[in-house]
Motif scaffolding. Structure first.
Motif, PDB file in Angstrom:
ATOM      1  N   TYR A   1       0.961  -1.081  -0.046  1.00  0.00           N
ATOM      2  CA  TYR A   1      -0.062  -0.016   0.117  1.00  0.00           C
ATOM      3  C   TYR A   1       0.827   1.127  -0.095  1.00  0.00           C
ATOM      4  CZ  TYR A   1      -4.051  -2.785   1.182  1.00  0.00           C
ATOM      5  OH  TYR A   1      -5.031  -3.683   1.071  1.00  0.00           O
ATOM      6  N   THR A   2       0.358   2.272  -0.537  1.00  0.00           N
ATOM      7  CA  THR A   2       1.255   3.641  -0.542  1.00  0.00           C
ATOM      8  C   THR A   2       1.198   4.330   0.750  1.00  0.00           C
ATOM      9  OG1 THR A   2      -0.898   4.763  -1.207  1.00  0.00           O
ATOM     10  CG2 THR A   2       0.556   3.866  -2.910  1.00  0.00           C
ATOM     11  N   VAL A   3       0.375   4.227   1.561  1.00  0.00           N
ATOM     12  CA  VAL A   3       0.371   4.877   3.117  1.00  0.00           C
ATOM     13  C   VAL A   3       0.631   3.800   4.212  1.00  0.00           C
ATOM     14  CG1 VAL A   3      -1.018   6.191   4.738  1.00  0.00           C
ATOM     15  CG2 VAL A   3      -1.458   6.490   2.327  1.00  0.00           C
ATOM     16  N   GLY A   4       1.790   4.169   5.200  1.00  0.00           N
ATOM     17  CA  GLY A   4       1.926   3.426   6.144  1.00  0.00           C
ATOM     18  C   GLY A   4       1.989   4.305   7.368  1.00  0.00           C
TER      19      GLY A   4
ATOM     20  N   ARG B   1       1.151   8.938  10.511  1.00  0.00           N
ATOM     21  CA  ARG B   1       1.034   8.416   8.995  1.00  0.00           C
ATOM     22  C   ARG B   1       2.213   9.141   8.255  1.00  0.00           C
ATOM     23  NH1 ARG B   1      -4.165   9.361  10.978  1.00  0.00           N
ATOM     24  NH2 ARG B   1      -5.486   7.932  10.802  1.00  0.00           N
ATOM     25  N   ALA B   2       2.482   8.164   7.330  1.00  0.00           N
ATOM     26  CA  ALA B   2       3.346   8.721   6.295  1.00  0.00           C
ATOM     27  C   ALA B   2       3.236   8.098   4.981  1.00  0.00           C
ATOM     28  CB  ALA B   2       4.986   8.495   6.524  1.00  0.00           C
ATOM     29  N   GLU B   3       3.391   8.582   3.820  1.00  0.00           N
ATOM     30  CA  GLU B   3       3.301   7.962   2.597  1.00  0.00           C
ATOM     31  C   GLU B   3       4.765   7.516   1.791  1.00  0.00           C
ATOM     32  OE1 GLU B   3       1.227   9.087  -1.703  1.00  0.00           O
ATOM     33  OE2 GLU B   3       1.584  10.706  -0.195  1.00  0.00           O
ATOM     34  N   LEU B   4       4.657   6.113   1.178  1.00  0.00           N
ATOM     35  CA  LEU B   4       5.738   5.686   0.743  1.00  0.00           C
ATOM     36  C   LEU B   4       6.263   6.515  -0.652  1.00  0.00           C
ATOM     37  CD1 LEU B   4       7.998   3.684   0.571  1.00  0.00           C
ATOM     38  CD2 LEU B   4       6.373   1.951  -0.390  1.00  0.00           C
TER      39      LEU B   4
END
Length: 773
Positions: free
Chosen positions: A66-69, A94-97
């Protein structure tokens, strides 16, 4: 979205999504993930946790995630022994790859942080959202009884919408895909809508499940109610005399009316039907009565099949199915001729006796085919309980008819062919004497009214053609043996085995292994080599296995090497079956002192025994070695007593037996040997050693000796002569009284042998002793 970019060690999670403020334990076993944890511990204990789309993927790429972790902080780390690390992590932010920087030793991710924006929402809107989400949560808790009441109470006491949403999301048991949706929701409104949708779906699913459960319960309750009503109706019908058993009893009566049976049998069945009607209220008694009536109705009381009366057709079938076995075929043709003339005759009780693999069981099947009779096989090997033959008494729980009555039910006629297989292997114990129970079955005077304990009504077995098979007649009790007509099925000669293989075994095995007739050719010379070098038996069972082995290798050659035809000859036989396994001990090259060739019968045919005698200075001891049985030891004692009685005639010193030890040995010491037919052989060997007169190497002998030197008759002569031929013996000494057996043998067996009948030991020694050198 913030411009702040961070580089952190990353772990790909399987089947788990971590939300902010969520503290969770999980195990890490992948090498890259362990390295990432170690890197994080060296730095600031922060790690980027991102979930795999498919938990089964072992080495996920960026497209598999997934793009968000979430950025988590490692709180605790425990290393297990089995290359596994247990981690306690708290979700922070939260952070986005963006992308992965390195994938060699561990995953290092470049992530973009979500901006912590001040969300300006109207207080009324927040209050509406708070009440709405709490209401949904309460409904969820009411439907889901497994939800902790204490935890639900704590969540409902929170008055801030952001914390309520986070706490519900963290503590709600939901799929990781749903948690991922909440994680990806950037704003408060998005998270509220996502969580609300998830709660609503869960509530609806639980309501559907409860509805389905209620419907199932209603149906079960309905079935239970119907069952109770049926039972009540049954009681009412019993009181009124209007029962279900009435229709079943009527059916039994109809079947009895149509039954081909005597008046006495029908009257007995009618009585049992009446008893069945009276026992309608007692389930156990009615069940026993029903089983008994069904058994009586299934027995073929007066139902018979029509036998084949065409002698030519019967003879043709017997000739097609078996090569040789002339005595058996002749006896069956005689039975058929008598049956044709008398219209009805007592069926004989035949016993086919012979070594294993000689076709006794298949003969019975062929006879049934030749006579157009129903065929039933009853295996008696190891049967101990008399009730297996006579049946159980009806007073026992689980009582049933015996094997004979069941055989008639299976055949469906009262005149089938019943094969009693392995009759020599029945045994007796505390449950009864099985062989004695068979006396009534096989006695022509008694089997007209055979009583099965279960059936109770006498069964007429006089028209049943009984054929028994046995390997050894010695183990059959004398009274049982006396009631059977014995037909010896002796060993096959090499020529007979060759014919059987060509006409029956090879076509059968070729068909069985999916081959065509033209795809395999076994030359006659190769077949003789198989019989002589790869089998050692009286019958053809091992021969059939060897042919099957050739067929399997042929099938493989045809498929793998694309050969159209495989020819097996003497030169390439080893490629199919390996080296020869058996060799017959050939006769000695020269005449020797104290060595005599005897002939023996074994369960797999005939064999030769080389008996050796040595003399040693001693005290008159008499030694016997080679695993000899009691009978053989007694024959040796009889032989030495005879020699001592005629010592003067052969100029043996009176003190010779006090000053010398005599040692008799029969080679192959690991093989047990017993039987009386080695008496003259051992006596000849001992006298040869004592007088130092050599025994002719080309002479073999068989016979029992008496104290006065008479030679008594023996059995198994055909097998013994075949063994003598295989060993290259030219002259065979046999008891005079066995001459009749020789006259009945085929020329093929006696050809090439000089058979000398002898009455006394003087005649034996005259034929066996060579001239002193």
């Amino acid at each position: 979205m913030s411009d702040m970019i961070q580089h952190l060690p990353a772990i790909a999670l399987r089947g788990t999504t971590i939300l902010p403020d969520m503290i969770v334990h999980f195990d890490v076993s992948r090498e890259k993930s362990i390295k990432a944890i170690e890197k994080a511990m060296v730095q600031d204990q922060r790690v980027f946790l991102i979930t795999q789309r498919d938990p089964q993927t072992e080495e996920p790429s960026q497209e598999d995630l997934y793009t968000v972790g979430i950025i988590g902080e490692i709180k605790q780390l425990v290393k297990n022994r089995k290359n596994m690390v247990q981690v306690l992590v708290e979700g922070k932010q939260r952070a986005e790859l963006v992308r992965f920087d390195s994938e060699d030793v561990y995953l290092e991710a470049e992530v973009a942080l979500f901006e912590e924006e001040e969300i300006s929402l109207d207080e009324n809107v927040k209050e509406a959202m708070l009440r709405g989400i709490k209401e949904l949560f309460v409904r969820y808790c009411n439907e889901n009884t497994k939800m902790s009441k204490d935890l639900a109470g704590q969540i409902l006491e929170i008055e801030e919408i952001e914390k309520v949403i986070d706490q519900i999301a963290v503590n709600l048991p939901m799929k990781y895909e749903d948690k991922q949706k909440i994680l990806e929701a950037a704003s408060l409104e998005d998270r509220y809508e996502t969580l609300g949708m998830i709660l609503s779906n869960e509530i609806e699913i639980m309501q559907i499940r409860i509805d389905l459960s209620n419907k199932v319960k209603e149906r079960v309750d309905k079935n239970q109610r119907e069952y109770i009503l049926r039972e009540q109706m049954k009681v009412i019908r019993e009181e009124l005399g209007d029962q279900d058993t009435v229709s079943e009893a009527d059916r039994f009566k109809e079947q009895t009316d149509k039954l081909k049976a005597s008046k006495e049998v029908k009257e007995k069945i009618y009585k049992e039907i009446q008893r069945f009607q009276n026992a309608a209220g007692v389930q156990a008694e009615a069940g026993v009565a029903r089983s008994y009536i069904e058994t009586l109705l299934s027995l073929p009381w007066d139902k018979a099949s029509r036998d084949n009366k065409n002698l030519k057709k019967a003879n043709k079938i017997l000739e097609e199915d078996h090569y040789g076995l002339e005595k058996v075929k002749e006896r069956i043709m005689e039975f058929l001729a008598v049956r044709t003339l008398t219209k009805k005759g007592e069926s004989p009780i035949l016993c086919l006796a012979g070594p294993p693999g000689t076709g006794k069981t298949s003969i019975a099947r062929s006879v049934a085919r030749a006579l157009d009779k129903e065929y039933v096989r009853i295996s008696l090997g190891g049967v101990r309980d008399e009730a297996e033959i006579r049946g159980h008494r009806r007073t026992y729980i689980g009582a049933m008819p015996g094997r004979i009555a069941n055989g008639l039910i299976q055949a469906g006629v009262k005149n089938p062919l019943v094969l009693l297989d392995e009759i020599d292997k029945v045994s007796s114990d505390y449950k009864g004497d099985t062989s004695s129970a068979l006396l009534e079955v096989l006695d022509a005077e008694q089997n007209k009214k055979f009583r099965d304990h279960y059936v109770e009504i006498p069964l007429d077995l006089s028209e049943v053609l009984f054929i028994a098979t046995a390997n050894d007649l010695q183990t059959i009790p004398r009274p049982l043996l006396d009631r059977m007509e014995i037909i010896e099925v002796s060993s096959y000669t090499e020529n007979e085995k060759s014919h059987i293989a060509m006409e029956h075994l090879i076509p059968k095995q070729v068909k069985k292994h999916g081959l065509k007739k033209e795809q395999l050719c076994i030359e006659e010379a190769a077949l003789h080599e198989i019989i002589a070098g790869y089998t050692k038996e009286a019958g053809v069972r091992s021969l059939e296995r060897r042919i099957g082995e050739i067929c399997r290798k042929t099938a493989r050659k045809i498929l793998e090497e694309k050969e159209e035809t495989v020819t097996v000859n003497k030169e390439n036989l080893e490629n199919f079956l390996g080296r020869a396994r058996y060799t017959y001990q050939k006769k000695n090259e020269t005449d020797e002192v104290g060595i005599v060739r005897g002939l023996a019968w074994t369960s797999v045919g005939g064999d030769t025994l080389q008996i050796e005698v040595n003399l040693m200075p001693g005290k008159g001891d008499f030694l016997l070695t080679g695993q000899l049985g009691d009978v053989m030891k007694e024959s040796a004692q009889t032989g030495i007593s005879y020699i001592r009685s005629v010592a003067e005639k052969y100029h043996i010193d009176a003190d010779f037996f006090k000053e010398h030890d005599i040692h008799i040995h029969i080679p192959e010491g690991a093989v047990p040997k017993d039987g009386p037919s080695a008496g003259i052989t051992m006596a000849t060997a001992m006298l040869s050693a004592i007088t130092e007169v050599p025994v002719k190497a080309d002479v073999a002998m068989t016979g029992e000796i008496t104290l006065r030197g008479r030679v008594l008759p023996i059995g198994g002569l055909k097998e013994k002569l075949l063994a003598a031929k295989s060993a290259g013996i030219e002259k065979v000494l046999i008891p005079f009284e066995n001459q009749a057996d020789v006259e009945e043998m085929e020329k093929e067996i006696t050809e090439g042998l000089e058979i000398v009948p002898v009455k006394t030991m003087e005649e034996v020694l005259k034929q066996a002793f060579a001239e002193k050198k």
